[in-house]
Design an enzyme around this catalytic site. Structure first.
Site, mmCIF file in Angstrom:
data_model
loop_
_atom_site.group_PDB
_atom_site.id
_atom_site.type_symbol
_atom_site.label_atom_id
_atom_site.label_comp_id
_atom_site.label_asym_id
_atom_site.label_seq_id
_atom_site.Cartn_x
_atom_site.Cartn_y
_atom_site.Cartn_z
ATOM 1 N N THR A 13 0.631 -1.203 0.068
ATOM 2 C CA THR A 13 -0.092 -0.408 0.176
ATOM 3 C C THR A 13 0.880 1.538 0.112
ATOM 4 O O THR A 13 1.895 1.238 0.183
ATOM 5 C CB THR A 13 -1.165 0.078 0.935
ATOM 6 O OG1 THR A 13 -2.034 0.965 1.364
ATOM 7 C CG2 THR A 13 0.262 -0.356 2.107
ATOM 8 N N ASN A 15 -0.303 3.679 1.351
ATOM 9 C CA ASN A 15 -1.559 4.698 2.524
ATOM 10 C C ASN A 15 -0.840 4.642 3.542
ATOM 11 O O ASN A 15 -1.057 2.811 4.186
ATOM 12 C CB ASN A 15 -2.747 4.482 2.388
ATOM 13 C CG ASN A 15 -3.933 4.820 3.408
ATOM 14 O OD1 ASN A 15 -3.812 5.217 4.061
ATOM 15 N ND2 ASN A 15 -5.204 5.369 2.541
ATOM 16 N N LYS A 18 -3.310 2.855 6.265
ATOM 17 C CA LYS A 18 -3.498 0.867 5.937
ATOM 18 C C LYS A 18 -2.919 0.694 6.579
ATOM 19 O O LYS A 18 -2.727 -0.270 7.103
ATOM 20 C CB LYS A 18 -3.808 0.766 4.907
ATOM 21 C CG LYS A 18 -3.885 -0.301 4.297
ATOM 22 C CD LYS A 18 -4.859 -0.709 3.083
ATOM 23 C CE LYS A 18 -5.515 -0.680 2.666
ATOM 24 N NZ LYS A 18 -6.466 -0.769 1.217
ATOM 25 N N ASP A 74 -7.595 -6.760 -1.211
ATOM 26 C CA ASP A 74 -8.720 -5.648 -2.200
ATOM 27 C C ASP A 74 -10.007 -6.262 -1.159
ATOM 28 O O ASP A 74 -10.267 -7.441 -0.529
ATOM 29 C CB ASP A 74 -9.059 -6.178 -3.054
ATOM 30 C CG ASP A 74 -9.209 -5.663 -4.108
ATOM 31 O OD1 ASP A 74 -8.603 -4.538 -4.079
ATOM 32 O OD2 ASP A 74 -9.573 -6.008 -4.851
ATOM 33 N N GLY A 166 -16.386 5.859 3.294
ATOM 34 C CA GLY A 166 -17.006 4.340 1.648
ATOM 35 C C GLY A 166 -18.421 4.644 2.228
ATOM 36 O O GLY A 166 -19.596 5.369 2.053
ATOM 37 N N TYR A 167 -18.846 3.447 2.096
ATOM 38 C CA TYR A 167 -20.829 3.056 2.101
ATOM 39 C C TYR A 167 -20.904 3.050 3.028
ATOM 40 O O TYR A 167 -22.257 2.098 3.216
ATOM 41 C CB TYR A 167 -20.599 1.968 0.791
ATOM 42 C CG TYR A 167 -19.973 2.110 -0.527
ATOM 43 C CD1 TYR A 167 -21.224 1.880 -1.097
ATOM 44 C CD2 TYR A 167 -18.967 1.436 -0.871
ATOM 45 C CE1 TYR A 167 -20.957 2.234 -3.177
ATOM 46 C CE2 TYR A 167 -19.047 1.958 -2.480
ATOM 47 C CZ TYR A 167 -19.987 1.917 -3.289
ATOM 48 O OH TYR A 167 -19.601 2.390 -4.698
ATOM 49 N N ASP A 168 -20.284 3.104 4.056
ATOM 50 C CA ASP A 168 -20.786 2.725 5.299
ATOM 51 C C ASP A 168 -21.999 2.880 5.557
ATOM 52 O O ASP A 168 -22.968 2.822 6.983
ATOM 53 C CB ASP A 168 -19.707 2.807 6.447
ATOM 54 C CG ASP A 168 -18.027 2.027 6.711
ATOM 55 O OD1 ASP A 168 -18.112 0.783 5.520
ATOM 56 O OD2 ASP A 168 -17.413 2.082 7.335
ATOM 57 N N HIS A 193 -15.437 -7.175 7.920
ATOM 58 C CA HIS A 193 -14.858 -8.531 6.813
ATOM 59 C C HIS A 193 -13.695 -8.268 6.816
ATOM 60 O O HIS A 193 -12.935 -9.427 6.719
ATOM 61 C CB HIS A 193 -15.279 -7.545 5.313
ATOM 62 C CG HIS A 193 -15.123 -6.400 5.016
ATOM 63 N ND1 HIS A 193 -15.486 -5.348 5.781
ATOM 64 C CD2 HIS A 193 -14.628 -6.008 4.143
ATOM 65 C CE1 HIS A 193 -15.501 -4.448 5.269
ATOM 66 N NE2 HIS A 193 -14.846 -4.255 4.575
ATOM 67 N N ARG A 194 -13.011 -6.890 7.194
ATOM 68 C CA ARG A 194 -10.990 -6.898 6.972
ATOM 69 C C ARG A 194 -11.018 -8.018 8.168
ATOM 70 O O ARG A 194 -10.218 -8.605 8.549
ATOM 71 C CB ARG A 194 -11.346 -5.468 7.374
ATOM 72 C CG ARG A 194 -9.021 -5.758 7.408
ATOM 73 C CD ARG A 194 -8.723 -4.599 7.076
ATOM 74 N NE ARG A 194 -9.312 -3.704 6.032
ATOM 75 C CZ ARG A 194 -9.952 -2.960 5.131
ATOM 76 N NH1 ARG A 194 -10.025 -2.431 6.088
ATOM 77 N NH2 ARG A 194 -9.548 -2.781 3.867
#
Length: 208
Positions: A13, A15, A18, A74, A166-168, A193-194
């Site tokens: 990464t 980032n 991250k 990913d 994000g889509y949270d 999920h992570r």
């Protein structure tokens, strides 16, 4: 099954956030984590059509370029009624086009695209979906290992909460009433999920 030793691991990464997050998760296992960005490694084109393919592309590129084992992830949102979209294009749906204003990611726009496509299918549309995360480890000699995590839920509208990204704000995990953006971040990280993918990685790589 190959295992990581007490060694340096490249996190594929650029980032810093991250790197910090993944480094903290792996610190108890004696791994020193450095980022591909800090090594000046180029970012490979993510040309895969699945999360597994893209995670492996990133991990293998960092392992080959650095000569060290590398870890990549990913992840994205998959919506049942949209045939699994946005999927690997989760972030792309938030990319502004030149005619849509300043460059950068607009997650409200991305959430709106999902909702618009669901609304086109009528009030009884299946609103189920899931967040997926794939972690891939690659070694310089070509060996690799993949771990997949998932959290199921439903899509809601309008967006709620300001704690996530994000889509949270439109994702309500199964068994909950709050969106990921309304849930305490520590709780979200515990059920995400992570977290699911990392639990599988840790069990295989560092378990008894």
């Amino acid at each position: 099954m190959r295992r990581l030793g007490s060694e340096t691991l490249v996190i594929a990464t650029h980032n810093a956030g991250k790197l910090k997050e993944i480094g903290a998760l792996l610190a108890p296992y004696g791994l020193q984590c450095i980022s591909a960005g800090s090594l000046g490694l180029p970012e490979p084109a993510e040309t895969g059509t699945t999360f597994v393919e893209n995670a492996l592309i990133k991990a293998r590129a960092s392992a080959e370029a650095s000569g060290l084992p590398a870890l990549a992830d990913d992840s994205g949102l998959c919506v049942a009624a949209l045939g699994g979209r946005p999927g690997v294009y989760t972030a792309d749906w938030a990319e502004r086009q030149w005619f849509e204003g300043p460059a950068g990611r607009d997650w409200y726009m991305a959430m709106g695209k999902v909702e618009g496509l669901l609304a086109e299918q009528g009030p009884d549309v299946d609103r189920s979906g899931y967040f997926a995360c794939v972690l891939a480890i690659a070694w310089p000699d070509g060996d690799s290992a993949v771990y997949e995590g998932r959290v199921n839920g439903t899509l809601t509208w309008p967006p709620r909460g300001a704690l996530g990204f994000g889509y949270d704000p439109v994702f309500v995990p199964l068994g909950a009433t709050q969106t990921f953006a309304e849930i305490d971040p520590e709780e979200k990280h515990r059920i995400s999920h992570r977290a699911d993918a990392f639990a599988k990685l840790v069990a295989e790589q560092f378990g008894g």
